[in-house]
Motif scaffolding. Structure first.
Motif, PDB file in Angstrom:
ATOM      1  N   MET A  58       0.844  -1.166   0.000  1.00 36.65           N
ATOM      2  CA  MET A  58       0.000   0.000   0.000  1.00 36.65           C
ATOM      3  C   MET A  58       0.898   1.240   0.000  1.00 36.65           C
ATOM      4  N   THR A  59       0.677   2.130  -0.930  1.00 37.63           N
ATOM      5  CA  THR A  59       1.484   3.346  -1.019  1.00 37.63           C
ATOM      6  C   THR A  59       0.809   4.471  -0.247  1.00 37.63           C
ATOM      7  N   PRO A  60       1.605   5.326   0.387  1.00 37.81           N
ATOM      8  CA  PRO A  60       0.993   6.440   1.128  1.00 37.81           C
ATOM      9  C   PRO A  60       0.392   7.463   0.182  1.00 37.81           C
ATOM     10  N   LEU A  61      -0.626   8.126   0.649  1.00 39.19           N
ATOM     11  CA  LEU A  61      -1.309   9.153  -0.128  1.00 39.19           C
ATOM     12  C   LEU A  61      -0.531  10.463  -0.025  1.00 39.19           C
ATOM     13  N   VAL A  62      -0.065  10.973  -1.153  1.00 37.33           N
ATOM     14  CA  VAL A  62       0.646  12.237  -1.172  1.00 37.33           C
ATOM     15  C   VAL A  62      -0.371  13.332  -1.464  1.00 37.33           C
ATOM     16  N   LEU A  63      -0.469  14.280  -0.543  1.00 40.13           N
ATOM     17  CA  LEU A  63      -1.495  15.293  -0.661  1.00 40.13           C
ATOM     18  C   LEU A  63      -1.111  16.398  -1.633  1.00 40.13           C
ATOM     19  N   GLY A  64       0.159  16.736  -1.722  1.00 39.61           N
ATOM     20  CA  GLY A  64       0.587  17.731  -2.684  1.00 39.61           C
ATOM     21  C   GLY A  64       0.426  19.150  -2.191  1.00 39.61           C
ATOM     22  N   GLU A  65       0.526  20.059  -3.142  1.00 41.70           N
ATOM     23  CA  GLU A  65       0.459  21.484  -2.844  1.00 41.70           C
ATOM     24  C   GLU A  65      -0.495  22.160  -3.806  1.00 41.70           C
ATOM     25  N   LEU A  66      -0.928  23.336  -3.430  1.00 38.50           N
ATOM     26  CA  LEU A  66      -1.815  24.133  -4.255  1.00 38.50           C
ATOM     27  C   LEU A  66      -1.057  25.384  -4.677  1.00 38.50           C
ATOM     28  N   ASP A  67      -1.029  25.659  -5.986  1.00 36.81           N
ATOM     29  CA  ASP A  67      -0.305  26.810  -6.517  1.00 36.81           C
ATOM     30  C   ASP A  67      -1.276  27.973  -6.677  1.00 36.81           C
ATOM     31  N   VAL A  68      -1.037  29.054  -5.927  1.00 40.12           N
ATOM     32  CA  VAL A  68      -1.862  30.256  -6.002  1.00 40.12           C
ATOM     33  C   VAL A  68      -0.952  31.398  -6.438  1.00 40.12           C
ATOM     34  N   ASP A  69      -0.965  31.711  -7.718  1.00 36.03           N
ATOM     35  CA  ASP A  69      -0.148  32.789  -8.297  1.00 36.03           C
ATOM     36  C   ASP A  69       1.324  32.689  -7.909  1.00 36.03           C
ATOM     37  N   LEU A  80       0.888  26.575  -1.466  1.00 35.38           N
ATOM     38  CA  LEU A  80       0.229  26.371  -0.175  1.00 35.38           C
ATOM     39  C   LEU A  80       0.098  24.882   0.075  1.00 35.38           C
ATOM     40  N   SER A  81       0.367  24.485   1.283  1.00 35.51           N
ATOM     41  CA  SER A  81       0.227  23.084   1.655  1.00 35.51           C
ATOM     42  C   SER A  81      -1.248  22.686   1.630  1.00 35.51           C
ATOM     43  N   SER A  82      -1.509  21.483   1.191  1.00 35.94           N
ATOM     44  CA  SER A  82      -2.899  21.022   1.165  1.00 35.94           C
ATOM     45  C   SER A  82      -3.443  20.849   2.578  1.00 35.94           C
TER      46      SER A  82
END
Length: 73
Positions: free
Chosen positions: A1-12, A16-18
């Motif tokens: 089972m692989t861990p869920l990578v939440l990623g980041e949000l690009d705002v201009d 920002l961290s998810s």
């Protein structure tokens, strides 16, 4: 089972961290819900309102994080 990578949000160009985004969404949901609970009188049955509000925020945050993600078995 692989861990869920939440990623980041690009705002201009600002990443920002998810986790931060999901916490802000949960906080935005908790404000009207707390107001509704106060109006209904649910806080009369609560021993410690600040502890109850914190638990409510944590539950909403967990719901915001888990609802949109696909279930993997």
């Amino acid at each position: 089972m692989t861990p869920l990578v939440l990623g980041e949000l690009d705002v201009d160009g600002v990443f920002l961290s998810s986790v931060l985004v999901s916490a802000v969404i949960a906080l935005a949901i908790s404000f009207p819900l707390r107001r509704l609970l106060a109006k209904v009188g649910a806080y009369r049955f609560v021993w410690h309102p600040a502890l109850f509000d914190t638990a409510l925020f944590v539950i909403l945050w967990a719901a915001v994080v888990t609802v949109p993600s696909p279930l993997k078995f």
